[in-house]
Enzyme design. Sequence first.
Site, short mmCIF file in Angstrom:
data_model
loop_
_atom_site.label_atom_id
_atom_site.label_comp_id
_atom_site.label_asym_id
_atom_site.label_seq_id
_atom_site.Cartn_x
_atom_site.Cartn_y
_atom_site.Cartn_z
N HIS A 93 8.10 -7.34 -3.66
CA HIS A 93 6.84 -7.81 -4.23
C HIS A 93 7.04 -9.12 -4.97
O HIS A 93 7.46 -9.13 -6.13
CB HIS A 93 6.26 -6.76 -5.19
CG HIS A 93 5.71 -5.56 -4.50
ND1 HIS A 93 4.41 -5.50 -4.03
CD2 HIS A 93 6.28 -4.37 -4.18
CE1 HIS A 93 4.20 -4.32 -3.47
NE2 HIS A 93 5.32 -3.62 -3.54
N ASP B 100 -12.24 -11.72 -23.87
CA ASP B 100 -13.17 -11.49 -22.76
C ASP B 100 -14.62 -11.59 -23.21
O ASP B 100 -15.40 -12.35 -22.64
CB ASP B 100 -12.92 -10.12 -22.12
CG ASP B 100 -11.50 -9.95 -21.61
OD1 ASP B 100 -10.88 -10.98 -21.31
OD2 ASP B 100 -11.03 -8.81 -21.54
N CYS C 164 5.44 -5.96 1.51
CA CYS C 164 5.73 -4.53 1.47
C CYS C 164 5.07 -3.82 2.67
O CYS C 164 5.52 -3.97 3.79
CB CYS C 164 5.30 -3.92 0.14
SG CYS C 164 6.03 -2.30 -0.19
N TYR C 165 3.99 -3.07 2.46
CA TYR C 165 3.30 -2.43 3.58
C TYR C 165 2.85 -3.48 4.58
O TYR C 165 2.92 -3.27 5.80
CB TYR C 165 2.09 -1.65 3.06
CG TYR C 165 1.32 -0.90 4.13
CD1 TYR C 165 1.68 0.40 4.48
CD2 TYR C 165 0.23 -1.48 4.76
CE1 TYR C 165 0.97 1.09 5.46
CE2 TYR C 165 -0.49 -0.80 5.74
CZ TYR C 165 -0.12 0.49 6.09
OH TYR C 165 -0.82 1.17 7.05
N LYS D 13 -7.18 -11.72 -16.59
CA LYS D 13 -7.11 -12.13 -17.99
C LYS D 13 -6.62 -13.57 -18.12
O LYS D 13 -7.14 -14.34 -18.94
CB LYS D 13 -6.18 -11.18 -18.75
CG LYS D 13 -6.01 -11.52 -20.23
CD LYS D 13 -7.23 -11.14 -21.04
CE LYS D 13 -7.37 -9.64 -21.15
NZ LYS D 13 -8.46 -9.24 -22.07
N GLU E 267 4.69 -10.97 -6.04
CA GLU E 267 3.55 -11.18 -6.92
C GLU E 267 3.75 -10.63 -8.33
O GLU E 267 3.02 -11.01 -9.26
CB GLU E 267 2.27 -10.57 -6.31
CG GLU E 267 2.21 -9.06 -6.29
CD GLU E 267 2.82 -8.42 -5.06
OE1 GLU E 267 2.37 -7.34 -4.67
OE2 GLU E 267 3.78 -9.00 -4.50
N GLY F 144 0.83 -1.20 0.00
CA GLY F 144 0.00 0.00 0.00
C GLY F 144 0.86 1.24 0.00
O GLY F 144 2.07 1.17 0.27
#
Length: 531
Positions: free
Chosen positions: A178, A237, A90-91, A387, A180, A63
């Site tokens: 991070h 999509d 992180c945060y 996606k 991710e 964040g």
Amino acid sequence: MILKNKNGKSENTVLVLDYGSQVAKLLADCSRNCGVYSEIVPFNISLAEIKKRNPSGLIISGGPDSVYAKNAPALNKEIFNLGIPILGVCYGHQLIAHLLGGKVSPGEKGEYGYRELNILKIKETPFEGLNKKIKVWMSHRDQVIKLPTGFEVIAKSASCPVAAMINRKRKIIGLQFHPEVEHTKNGREMINYFLREVCEASGKWKMSSFKNEAIKKIREQIGDEGRVLGAVSGGVDSTTLAVLMNKAINKRFIAMFINNGLLRQNEERDVVKTLKQAGVNLKVVNAENIFLRALSGIVDPENKRKIIGRLFIEIFESEVKKLEKLNKAEIKFLAQGTLYPDVIESGGQFAGKAGGLASVIKSHHNVGGLPEKMGLTLIEPFRNIFKTEVRALARELGLPKIIWGRHPFPGPALAIRIKGEITQEKLEILRQADAIFVEELMDTNRYYGIGQAFAVLTSDKSVGVVGDERSYNYVLALRAVDTSVFMTASVSNLPHEFLCRVSERITNEVKGVGRVVYDYTSKPPGTIEWE
């Protein structure tokens, strides 16, 4: 698909507490790719709600705030006493330290971008099986300078002494970087370690579970009466949504394809062929002149987006009335293929709740774009998926690779890939150039390995020589990025020889292009599309 581990937890569910990171959803996406279902929840989710859901793990996202700042988003400390494994990123890493007696303060200098991580302890940590030095993605100014009781440092960087920490007894892990994002090497393995080894998740969740649940929810929401209208563009999509809706309610779903005159080469032909082969009830509306007239003289990309969005809604309103009169049945619902990145980048996550800290990046998405006056109920089966998951769902539904592997195409179409005023001449130039680029990527087996690739017609012109004559033609830019989640992206490292061949074909075959350039900007700091 709810499974229980030996501790009675919902072993295939992990909750991600969102503290406003633009990439928080990547934590959930990565978890799902590891076979563990995950959900994003507001950071201030109640203790009672967590107990009710009984997840096998919690992930605290990053964040933009400082944990020691006044009014910084906090966390109920009782969560640490639930016996649920916790991963802080992180945060989240700093928040764990701050709340459990450690200390967080501003570093002498921040770390942003790639940094080398020095692994201090490998065994029984997220770094199990990895090298002692790896590249990770950092984005922080604050850092942990004092460990909470019971924690040990397991990794550091040159300027961050506590880049990763662990409390083995309480099953709590903190990572300053991070894992991710795609930029962090072996990031998925780190998250998978937490899920499988610490949370004891089985990793048995699949998109087939989502498909069955989505069909069930669609049927429940729609009931036995009324028809559903959905816009299709030919992209993965909307095509996947149309096939899913057709599976759920058959001919009661009507797919509407609006040709706005801003589409890629042979788009309408391909859309009609694909959807009719899938048995989808399709209506084609030719509105090319309406859109091009409205966009005449418009150069600002934000205005282009708003005009296109408004016209789509107006045409839908008109077509709904026509269809209801023709079929003598009321259309009650509108299905949209809104994805989670659309929601978060539009600032729409947890609308009306205390969450939703992420800032607005995009202003034109389907999110919230349906006027109440249309009297239609919105159906968004993909609102909480990525996606990559839509592509997996398309495969589950039996769609061909040319569909589930197709690159994304923006809602405003070629309008935002043409800089300045839109004209028929510019559209034809861009269509031809884009088709050549995609054809070359296909012919060299590169297309499906790239996240997104396209051409952009700039407003600049450049002097050149054609034959023995001086020319003054457009500068065209090529863009190709590697990404699977589209919230971050790195530039595709296309070979020099390949780019030269594409450039030569475009300048020789497309009248009006005098120069071709390649865009080397990653996301961030840039966006994937040009606007």
